[in-house]
Design an enzyme around this catalytic site. Structure first.
Site, PDB file in Angstrom:
ATOM      1  N   PHE A  27       0.884  -1.161   0.000  1.00  0.00           N
ATOM      2  CA  PHE A  27       0.000   0.000   0.000  1.00  0.00           C
ATOM      3  C   PHE A  27       0.923   1.213   0.000  1.00  0.00           C
ATOM      4  CE2 PHE A  27      -2.864   3.066   1.969  1.00  0.00           C
ATOM      5  CZ  PHE A  27      -4.106   2.688   1.502  1.00  0.00           C
ATOM      6  N   ASP A  67       2.721  -5.030   8.709  1.00  0.00           N
ATOM      7  CA  ASP A  67       1.504  -4.240   8.560  1.00  0.00           C
ATOM      8  C   ASP A  67       0.342  -5.221   8.463  1.00  0.00           C
ATOM      9  OD1 ASP A  67      -0.719  -2.874   7.489  1.00  0.00           O
ATOM     10  OD2 ASP A  67       0.572  -1.334   6.622  1.00  0.00           O
ATOM     11  N   TYR A 114     -10.333   0.409  10.983  1.00  0.00           N
ATOM     12  CA  TYR A 114     -11.598   0.718  10.294  1.00  0.00           C
ATOM     13  C   TYR A 114     -11.935  -0.289   9.200  1.00  0.00           C
ATOM     14  CZ  TYR A 114      -8.067   3.149   7.469  1.00  0.00           C
ATOM     15  OH  TYR A 114      -6.943   3.456   6.756  1.00  0.00           O
ATOM     16  N   LYS A 115     -11.083  -1.282   8.984  1.00  0.00           N
ATOM     17  CA  LYS A 115     -11.363  -2.310   7.973  1.00  0.00           C
ATOM     18  C   LYS A 115     -12.099  -3.471   8.660  1.00  0.00           C
ATOM     19  CE  LYS A 115      -7.669  -0.518   5.121  1.00  0.00           C
ATOM     20  NZ  LYS A 115      -6.239  -0.518   4.813  1.00  0.00           N
ATOM     21  N   ARG A 147     -12.233  -5.810  -6.664  1.00  0.00           N
ATOM     22  CA  ARG A 147     -11.847  -6.365  -5.369  1.00  0.00           C
ATOM     23  C   ARG A 147     -13.093  -6.580  -4.506  1.00  0.00           C
ATOM     24  NH1 ARG A 147      -8.139  -3.375  -0.881  1.00  0.00           N
ATOM     25  NH2 ARG A 147     -10.148  -2.397  -0.554  1.00  0.00           N
TER      26      ARG A 147
END
Ligand SMILES: *Cc1c(COP(=O)(O)O)cnc(C)c1O
Length: 415
Positions: A138, A207, A232-233, A381
């Site tokens: 990312f 990560d 928040y995922k 995705r």
């Protein structure tokens, strides 16, 4: 893909739909869905922004009206505001296989990547001048690691996770890796890579943004040094909810933060001119925590009470297998190609499909209530969040994908 097929009940659609219903009926996590605010669409973007647990707004209302509105400054003590970063860290800990006292919540993932990478190279010590960074990462992790390298006089070596072993050496100070690739959904070998990093005398920073809440991580078991992740995922903490930082207990005494704010001081209210770091996970704090977001996250974590991460993983793999099977059955050959590994040991909790027409296809999927996301230029995705996505959802998403592909001719790459 008409629903009124004239063939027998062995038609693939009927079969797969019936199987989906049976799988949902047998799913021990199925009851969790009612804990979330969802509509009758299929939400496959919980790996980007988790859904809202229905009990959270009332809890946040209490934070605002009673804790802030009535207790005001007393809430720093009486409502547990001051200790929230460590307390909530301890609630995340079992989800990532960490004993209490090693995780602190606060700041964004980007900021925690900075703290972790700088601390890692300081732990590694003199004479090692390279930081290996997952080249497929990312982007923020790469940007931040580069800045950390510049500040500490290190050199960034971008490396695909598969090439880490060959790149490790006596010059390696730290290695920053993703547990699950945000794009392809590939799960990397955290135990094996961590062991290899240690064998080279370097420090491993992981990560966990796309793995925490979706699969077992085993931070303590596998001897990870430092880790960061967002909430928040899969953890459903809400938009912009604070991230977390894990510092293994054995490193806490030497964890030397590049952002030693007053919240990480041994005596924060002593207001002394000199800095003296606190012990334990508190050392990872910076400034005043964003209490409203933090307590929103704390409330949201209730949905994990009594949930085993192994059960989540088992359902996640079954869901992604089933979705791939439905796609295979419904979608004309050649229109999409899965870039998510078929092997369970290499798969996170998402399915990424390469599709030349990804942009118009995703737009139409969203119009029909199947919400995934687009990773430009050509990846569709779909995130599978086992607490609130079921097998009938997976079947329906694949069926609507096939319908949409029938409307968007091959070669039509414009929305
Ligand atoms: C989501 C994500 C981030 C997000 O970083 P923020 O600072 O919260 O914006 C970082 N790294 C990875 C791998 C992610 O998936």
């Amino acid at each position: 893909m008409s629903e009124n097929t004239t063939t027998t009940t062995t038609a693939p659609t009927e079969n797969l739909r019936e199987r989906a219903l049976k799988l949902d009926a047998a799913d021990p996590l199925a009851g969790r869905r009612a804990l979330f605010a969802l509509d009758d669409g299929v939400y496959l973007d919980g790996n980007s922004l988790g859904a809202l647990p229905v009990h959270v707004p009332a809890r946040v209302q209490d934070v605002l009206t009673r804790q802030w509105g009535e207790l005001r400054i007393r809430s720093w003590d009486e409502s547990g505001w001051w200790t929230a970063p460590e307390r909530i860290g301890d609630r995340i800990a079992p989800l990532v296989g960490a004993a209490a006292g090693q995780i602190v919540v606060g700041d964004s993932t980007s900021v925690n990547v900075f703290k972790a990478v700088v601390a890692a190279v300081r732990i590694a010590g003199e004479g090692r001048d390279e930081i290996l960074v997952d080249a497929t990462t990312f982007p923020t992790d790469g940007y931040i690691a580069s800045a950390a390298a510049r500040l500490t006089g290190h050199r960034i070596v971008p490396v695909a996770p598969a090439d880490v072993l060959a790149a490790l050496g006596p010059r390696t100070a730290a290695v920053l890796l993703n547990h699950v690739d945000y794009r392809s959904g590939r799960l990397h070998d955290l135990p094996g890579l961590t062991a290899a990093v240690h064998a080279a005398g370097a420090v491993a920073v992981w990560d966990l943004c796309h793995s925490a809440g979706a699969l077992p991580v085993g931070l303590d078991e596998h001897g990870v040094d430092l880790a960061v992740g967002c909430t928040y995922k899969y953890l459903n903490g809400g938009p912009g909810s604070p991230a977390y930082l894990y510092v293994a207990e054995r490193h806490q005494a030497v964890f030397d933060s590049p952002l030693p704010g007053w919240n990480s001081h041994a005596d924060p209210f002593g207001m002394t001119a000199g800095y003296a770091p606190a012990d334990g996970s508190v050392r990872g704090r910076v400034g005043t925590p964003d209490i409203v977001s933090m307590l929103t996250l704390e409330a949201a974590l209730d949905v994990w009470d009594g949930v085993s991460v192994d059960a989540v993983r088992a359902k996640s793999l079954a869901l992604t297998d089933f979705f791939l099977e439905c796609v295979e059955a419904y979608v004309p050959a050649g229109r999409v190609v899965s870039v998510t590994p078929a092997a369970h040991a290499e798969r996170g909790s998402q399915v990424a499909l390469r599709c030349a027409e990804a942009e118009p296809v995703m737009r139409r999927l969203i119009e029909r209530g199947v919400v995934g996301d687009l990773r430009r230029p050509d990846v569709l995705r779909f995130g599978f969040t086992p607490l609130y996505v079921g097998f009938a959802d997976a079947e329906r998403a694949a069926r609507i994908l096939a319908d949409v592909l029938a409307e968007v001719p091959a070669g039509n790459t414009v929305s």
